[in-house]
Design a protein around this motif. Structure first.
Motif, PDB file in Angstrom:
ATOM      1  N   GLY A 109      -8.160   8.742   3.457  1.00 51.86           N
ATOM      2  CA  GLY A 109      -8.660   7.071   3.860  1.00 51.86           C
ATOM      3  C   GLY A 109      -7.583   6.797   4.694  1.00 51.86           C
ATOM      4  N   TYR A 110      -7.647   6.645   5.795  1.00 49.15           N
ATOM      5  CA  TYR A 110      -6.900   6.072   7.037  1.00 49.15           C
ATOM      6  C   TYR A 110      -6.657   4.815   8.077  1.00 49.15           C
ATOM      7  N   SER A 111      -5.871   4.873   9.413  1.00 50.07           N
ATOM      8  CA  SER A 111      -5.583   3.352   9.823  1.00 50.07           C
ATOM      9  C   SER A 111      -6.049   3.371  11.013  1.00 50.07           C
ATOM     10  N   GLY A 163      -5.081   1.287  -1.730  1.00 50.88           N
ATOM     11  CA  GLY A 163      -5.575   0.170  -1.029  1.00 50.88           C
ATOM     12  C   GLY A 163      -3.972  -0.822  -0.922  1.00 50.88           C
ATOM     13  N   SER A 164      -4.314  -1.458   0.298  1.00 48.61           N
ATOM     14  CA  SER A 164      -3.483  -3.167   0.646  1.00 48.61           C
ATOM     15  C   SER A 164      -4.497  -4.090   0.095  1.00 48.61           C
ATOM     16  N   THR A 165      -3.674  -4.683  -0.755  1.00 54.33           N
ATOM     17  CA  THR A 165      -4.713  -6.163  -0.625  1.00 54.33           C
ATOM     18  C   THR A 165      -4.400  -7.629   0.501  1.00 54.33           C
ATOM     19  N   LEU A 213       2.201   6.888   7.880  1.00 54.43           N
ATOM     20  CA  LEU A 213       2.993   7.185   7.693  1.00 54.43           C
ATOM     21  C   LEU A 213       3.433   7.422   6.200  1.00 54.43           C
ATOM     22  N   SER A 214       2.976   6.987   4.833  1.00 57.37           N
ATOM     23  CA  SER A 214       3.111   7.328   3.573  1.00 57.37           C
ATOM     24  C   SER A 214       2.723   8.405   3.017  1.00 57.37           C
ATOM     25  N   HIS A 215       1.208   9.483   4.045  1.00 58.62           N
ATOM     26  CA  HIS A 215       1.073  10.164   3.940  1.00 58.62           C
ATOM     27  C   HIS A 215       1.477  11.626   4.490  1.00 58.62           C
ATOM     28  N   GLY A 216       2.665  11.439   4.372  1.00 60.87           N
ATOM     29  CA  GLY A 216       3.733  12.431   5.081  1.00 60.87           C
ATOM     30  C   GLY A 216       4.648  12.653   6.011  1.00 60.87           C
ATOM     31  N   GLY A 220       0.991  -1.334  -0.031  1.00 58.46           N
ATOM     32  CA  GLY A 220       0.057  -0.113   0.080  1.00 58.46           C
ATOM     33  C   GLY A 220       0.928   1.045   0.136  1.00 58.46           C
ATOM     34  N   SER A 221       2.037   1.154   0.453  1.00 58.99           N
ATOM     35  CA  SER A 221       3.010   2.432   0.476  1.00 58.99           C
ATOM     36  C   SER A 221       3.580   2.934  -0.770  1.00 58.99           C
ATOM     37  N   GLN A 222       3.665   1.482  -1.310  1.00 60.90           N
ATOM     38  CA  GLN A 222       4.037   1.556  -2.554  1.00 60.90           C
ATOM     39  C   GLN A 222       2.946   2.536  -3.771  1.00 60.90           C
TER      40      GLN A 222
HETATM   41  C1  LIG Z   1      -1.774  -0.251   6.240  1.00 58.84           C
HETATM   42  C2  LIG Z   1      -1.606   1.008   5.502  1.00 58.84           C
HETATM   43  C3  LIG Z   1      -1.094   1.687   3.668  1.00 58.84           C
HETATM   44  C4  LIG Z   1       0.303   0.598   3.878  1.00 58.84           C
HETATM   45  O1  LIG Z   1       0.469   0.346   4.137  1.00 58.84           O
HETATM   46  P1  LIG Z   1       1.816  -1.737   3.664  1.00 58.84           P
HETATM   47  O2  LIG Z   1       2.325  -1.556   5.113  1.00 58.84           O
HETATM   48  O3  LIG Z   1       2.221  -0.617   2.838  1.00 58.84           O
HETATM   49  O4  LIG Z   1       1.109  -1.818   2.477  1.00 58.84           O
HETATM   50  C5  LIG Z   1      -1.290   2.692   3.669  1.00 58.84           C
HETATM   51  N1  LIG Z   1      -1.922   3.465   4.040  1.00 58.84           N
HETATM   52  C6  LIG Z   1      -2.978   3.690   4.900  1.00 58.84           C
HETATM   53  C7  LIG Z   1      -4.077   4.471   5.520  1.00 58.84           C
HETATM   54  C8  LIG Z   1      -2.661   1.840   5.955  1.00 58.84           C
HETATM   55  O5  LIG Z   1      -3.177   1.705   6.894  1.00 58.84           O
END
Ligand SMILES: *Cc1c(COP(=O)(O)O)cnc(C)c1O
Length: 424
Positions: A172-174, A224-226, A125-128, A96-98
């Protein structure tokens, strides 16, 4: 699980791998981003496709011998299109991060501006985040959830977008337990003439099944992550309108990745195929019903839930009102000892550190895959409460652990009897 060849070739790895299978069998996987894929997905991922280089896209590869790989990638793409109704799908992001990185690379220049949710409020984390490349390459401002309600404040977000003038708004959130109103975020993005990236990593399965509204057709990009609520094995996905197809595809390859992990693409194809079956909708609905049952029961015990409940697959418990001297990490460790695996999490308005925060996050995707129903989830809530209330009491831990053993026996997984993998 059979590790015949592995066992003779590498007893050390076999031992650790067997421990992991046993751990998954014998504990309750309540980390909200985890799930259990079917044995069919495991076989696809653990296949000879790991040997194959297939740089490029179906029909346009840089290597020979790609016919079967083409067929598999096309199946994954077609099935994802059918699941989500997307114009264009890229199934090559390794995770998902990629997928998020691919979108940034496709439409942003270094120094461009991202507006995204604060990590401690449920962002990613990948949101900045400054520790992530996105925080290092782009300028980032963050929004927050409302401190009182724990919910997104769409009017505030729009005002912030107008003020900050971002190039992209990320949604979109964790760790957000509520339904996301994509159109309202789109309004904020439109107000700044910005792109909108909706990252549905956690809720890919819920969106596919229609139990959470879809951002496809609303946001410019959906990632998304799969491997979370959809059980298609570890990986990522990007969806967009046809107009961005070439930019996205060239950002993923050759922009930021080399050869796709074709064995994982095969896992995606199989998992998406499973998600197209009518039973998957029942699974996704049960996941949400189970989270609600879990949350209601935790509240009956007097625990405080961020946003006062849940609409999706997770609950976020704020320990401060009911147990001000207990930290999330303490509870996480005590629960793990009892066989319930979840994670300490920051809560909106966090007053402790990210390493030892005030909340715990619990999800039902894994339990629901094992066949847990609402009644079983209420019992799990009782067990969680007992440990929250007495994390240092070894008798309580032993008692909860014994009950977890009974539950994991009842709802078997990857054992001789893999009933737990049947969606019921
Ligand atoms: C889990 C998650 C990702 C991606 O995480 P990966 O471990 O790289 O699959 C990206 N965005 C959100 C909001 C997540 O919760």
């Amino acid at each position: 699980m059979h590790f015949d060849h592995l066992e003779s070739a590498d007893p050390d790895v076999t031992a650790a791998l067997t421990d992991e299978v046993d751990r998954q069998n014998d504990t309750l996987a309540m980390i909200a981003s985890e799930n259990h894929v079917s044995e069919a997905v495991l076989e696809a991922q653990g296949s000879a496709l790991t040997n194959k280089y297939a740089e490029g896209y179906p029909g346009e590869r840089y290597y020979g011998g790609c016919e079967p790989a083409d067929e598999i990638e096309e199946l994954a793409i077609e099935r994802a299109k059918e699941l989500y109704g997307a114009d264009h799908v890229n199934v090559q992001p390794h995770s998902g991060s990629q997928a998020n990185m691919g979108v940034y690379l496709a439409v942003l220049d270094p120094g461009d501006k991202i507006l995204s949710l604060d990590l401690t409020h449920g962002g990613h984390l990948s949101h900045g985040h400054p520790a992530n490349f996105a925080g290092q390459v782009y300028e980032v401002e963050q929004y927050e959830v409302d401190a009182e309600t724990g919910r997104l404040d769409y009017d505030e977000l729009r005002a912030q977008a107008e003020e900050y003038d971002p190039d992209i708004v990320v949604s979109g959130y964790s760790a957000y337990p509520r339904t996301v109103e994509w159109e309202r975020i789109q309004e904020a993005a439109d107000a700044a003439d910005a792109y909108h990236l909706a990252d549905i990593a956690h809720i890919t399965g819920l969106v596919a099944a229609g139990v959470h509204p879809s951002p496809v057709g609303v946001a410019d990009f959906v990632t998304g992550s799969t491997h979370k609520t959809i059980r298609a094995g570890r990986g990522g996905i990007i969806m967009c309108d046809e107009e961005y197809a070439d930019d996205i595809d060239s950002a993923v390859f050759p922009g930021m990745q080399g050869g796709p992990l074709m064995h994982n693409v095969a896992g995606k194809a199989v998992g998406f195929g499973e998600a197209l079956e009518p039973e998957f909708e029942e699974y996704a609905q049960a996941t949400v019903d189970n989270a609600k049952a879990l949350g209601d029961r935790l509240q009956e015990h007097g625990l405080d839930l961020v946003s006062d409940g849940t609409d999706n697959h997770l609950v976020l418990i704020d320990l401060r009102p009911s147990h001000p001297d207990t930290t999330g990490k303490e509870v996480e460790e005590a629960l793990e000892e009892a066989g319930i695996v979840l994670n300490a999490n920051t809560v909106p308005g966090e007053t402790r550190s990210a390493f030892n925060p005030s909340g715990i996050r619990a999800g039902t995707p894994g339990l629901t895959t094992r066949g847990f129903d609402e009644e079983a989830c209420e019992e799990v809530a009782d067990l969680i409460y007992e440990v929250v209330d007495a994390p240092d009491d070894e008798d309580v831990i032993a008692e909860v652990s014994a009950r977890v053993d009974e539950l994991t026996d009842e709802f078997d997984l990857y054992g001789e009897d893999s009933e737990g993998l049947v969606y019921e």
